[in-house]
Write a protein that holds these residues in place. Structure first.
Motif, mmCIF file in Angstrom:
data_model
loop_
_atom_site.group_PDB
_atom_site.id
_atom_site.type_symbol
_atom_site.label_atom_id
_atom_site.label_comp_id
_atom_site.label_asym_id
_atom_site.label_seq_id
_atom_site.Cartn_x
_atom_site.Cartn_y
_atom_site.Cartn_z
ATOM 1 N N LYS A 1 0.846 -1.195 0.000
ATOM 2 C CA LYS A 1 0.000 0.000 0.000
ATOM 3 C C LYS A 1 0.880 1.244 0.000
ATOM 4 N N PRO A 2 0.348 2.362 -0.498
ATOM 5 C CA PRO A 2 1.162 3.587 -0.569
ATOM 6 C C PRO A 2 1.793 3.996 0.767
ATOM 7 N N ASN A 3 1.085 3.787 1.861
ATOM 8 C CA ASN A 3 1.672 4.151 3.161
ATOM 9 C C ASN A 3 2.539 3.039 3.740
ATOM 10 N N PRO B 1 11.901 -4.570 -1.063
ATOM 11 C CA PRO B 1 12.751 -3.391 -0.934
ATOM 12 C C PRO B 1 12.227 -2.153 -1.659
ATOM 13 N N ILE B 2 10.973 -2.226 -2.154
ATOM 14 C CA ILE B 2 10.405 -1.088 -2.879
ATOM 15 C C ILE B 2 10.471 0.180 -2.038
ATOM 16 N N ASP B 3 10.183 0.052 -0.745
ATOM 17 C CA ASP B 3 10.184 1.234 0.131
ATOM 18 C C ASP B 3 11.529 1.950 0.111
ATOM 19 N N GLN B 4 12.624 1.198 0.269
ATOM 20 C CA GLN B 4 13.955 1.812 0.281
ATOM 21 C C GLN B 4 14.346 2.340 -1.102
ATOM 22 N N GLU B 5 13.930 1.636 -2.146
ATOM 23 C CA GLU B 5 14.270 2.060 -3.508
ATOM 24 C C GLU B 5 13.587 3.380 -3.856
ATOM 25 N N LEU B 6 12.349 3.538 -3.436
ATOM 26 C CA LEU B 6 11.642 4.798 -3.684
ATOM 27 C C LEU B 6 12.299 5.942 -2.908
ATOM 28 N N VAL B 7 12.689 5.670 -1.660
ATOM 29 C CA VAL B 7 13.370 6.689 -0.854
ATOM 30 C C VAL B 7 14.687 7.085 -1.522
ATOM 31 N N SER B 8 15.384 6.114 -2.103
ATOM 32 C CA SER B 8 16.701 6.400 -2.695
ATOM 33 C C SER B 8 16.624 7.391 -3.850
ATOM 34 N N ILE B 9 15.469 7.486 -4.512
ATOM 35 C CA ILE B 9 15.319 8.465 -5.595
ATOM 36 C C ILE B 9 14.294 9.545 -5.226
ATOM 37 N N ASN B 10 13.925 9.578 -3.952
ATOM 38 C CA ASN B 10 12.962 10.565 -3.461
ATOM 39 C C ASN B 10 11.693 10.567 -4.313
ATOM 40 N N ALA B 11 11.121 9.373 -4.490
ATOM 41 C CA ALA B 11 9.904 9.221 -5.280
ATOM 42 C C ALA B 11 8.734 8.881 -4.368
ATOM 43 N N LYS B 12 7.564 9.300 -4.772
ATOM 44 C CA LYS B 12 6.338 9.017 -4.030
ATOM 45 C C LYS B 12 5.627 7.821 -4.677
ATOM 46 N N TYR B 13 5.000 7.009 -3.843
ATOM 47 C CA TYR B 13 4.227 5.867 -4.312
ATOM 48 C C TYR B 13 2.764 6.174 -4.045
ATOM 49 N N LEU B 14 1.955 6.149 -5.090
ATOM 50 C CA LEU B 14 0.540 6.500 -4.985
ATOM 51 C C LEU B 14 -0.316 5.429 -5.637
ATOM 52 N N ASN B 15 -1.591 5.401 -5.244
ATOM 53 C CA ASN B 15 -2.496 4.447 -5.866
ATOM 54 C C ASN B 15 -3.639 5.123 -6.622
ATOM 55 N N LYS B 16 -3.553 6.437 -6.774
ATOM 56 C CA LYS B 16 -4.594 7.163 -7.512
ATOM 57 C C LYS B 16 -3.943 8.169 -8.457
ATOM 58 N N LEU B 17 -4.332 8.099 -9.710
ATOM 59 C CA LEU B 17 -3.816 9.010 -10.716
ATOM 60 C C LEU B 17 -4.113 10.462 -10.341
ATOM 61 N N GLU B 18 -5.284 10.694 -9.749
ATOM 62 C CA GLU B 18 -5.672 12.056 -9.357
ATOM 63 C C GLU B 18 -4.682 12.648 -8.356
ATOM 64 N N TRP B 19 -4.194 11.829 -7.417
ATOM 65 C CA TRP B 19 -3.238 12.318 -6.419
ATOM 66 C C TRP B 19 -1.923 12.678 -7.089
#
Length: 141
Positions: A107-109, A114-132
């Motif tokens: 889930k986004p939160n 290791p997805i969580d650490q990989e996203l942090v490494s590139i300062n990327a946000k993980y979302l589940n809604k295109l609108e967000w």
């Protein structure tokens, strides 16, 4: 479906509508085409296939045992690669990974490791809604 019609037509239809009466195919098709016309298409190259196979062999999310996860792993490998390239070129704006596939990614939160650490490494946000994602990219939030 009624929510989709309300967004497309900028109108509040009442619930209980006959879906066919909302006449959604053409407006949804136009909306999809408009979105795709604004997107940058990213080619999956050999390095992304290699990274995907590594994920699958280690069973790193989004890979799962007993499931064909190659496409998800290729997409995520390409996303990470592009994200790293952008950050290495001092790209400071938001980078968002958007998917409704919480079974494979978490889930986004609470993204899976290791997805969580990989996203942090590139300062990327993980979302589940295109609108967000659109709101973040446009600076509305």
């Amino acid at each position: 479906m009624v929510n989709s019609a309300n967004i497309i037509f900028d109108f509040n239809h009442d619930f209980g509508q006959i879906i066919k009466a909302l006449n959604l195919p053409e407006p949804l098709g136009n909306l999809s085409k408009s979105l795709l016309d604004k997107c940058e298409k990213i080619a999956i190259d050999d390095s992304h296939y290699v990274e995907a196979m590594k994920r699958i062999n280690k069973c790193d999310a989004p890979a799962q045992r007993g499931k064909d996860s190659a496409k998800d792993c290729q997409i995520f490998a390409a996303f990470l690669d592009i994200g790293k390239q952008l950050r290495n070129k001092n790209f400071q704006k938001n980078i968002c990974f958007i998917t409704t596939n919480f079974q494979d990614y978490g889930k986004p939160n609470a993204p899976k490791s290791p997805i969580d650490q990989e996203l942090v490494s590139i300062n990327a946000k993980y979302l589940n809604k295109l609108e967000w994602g659109l709101a973040i990219i446009e600076g509305r939030v």
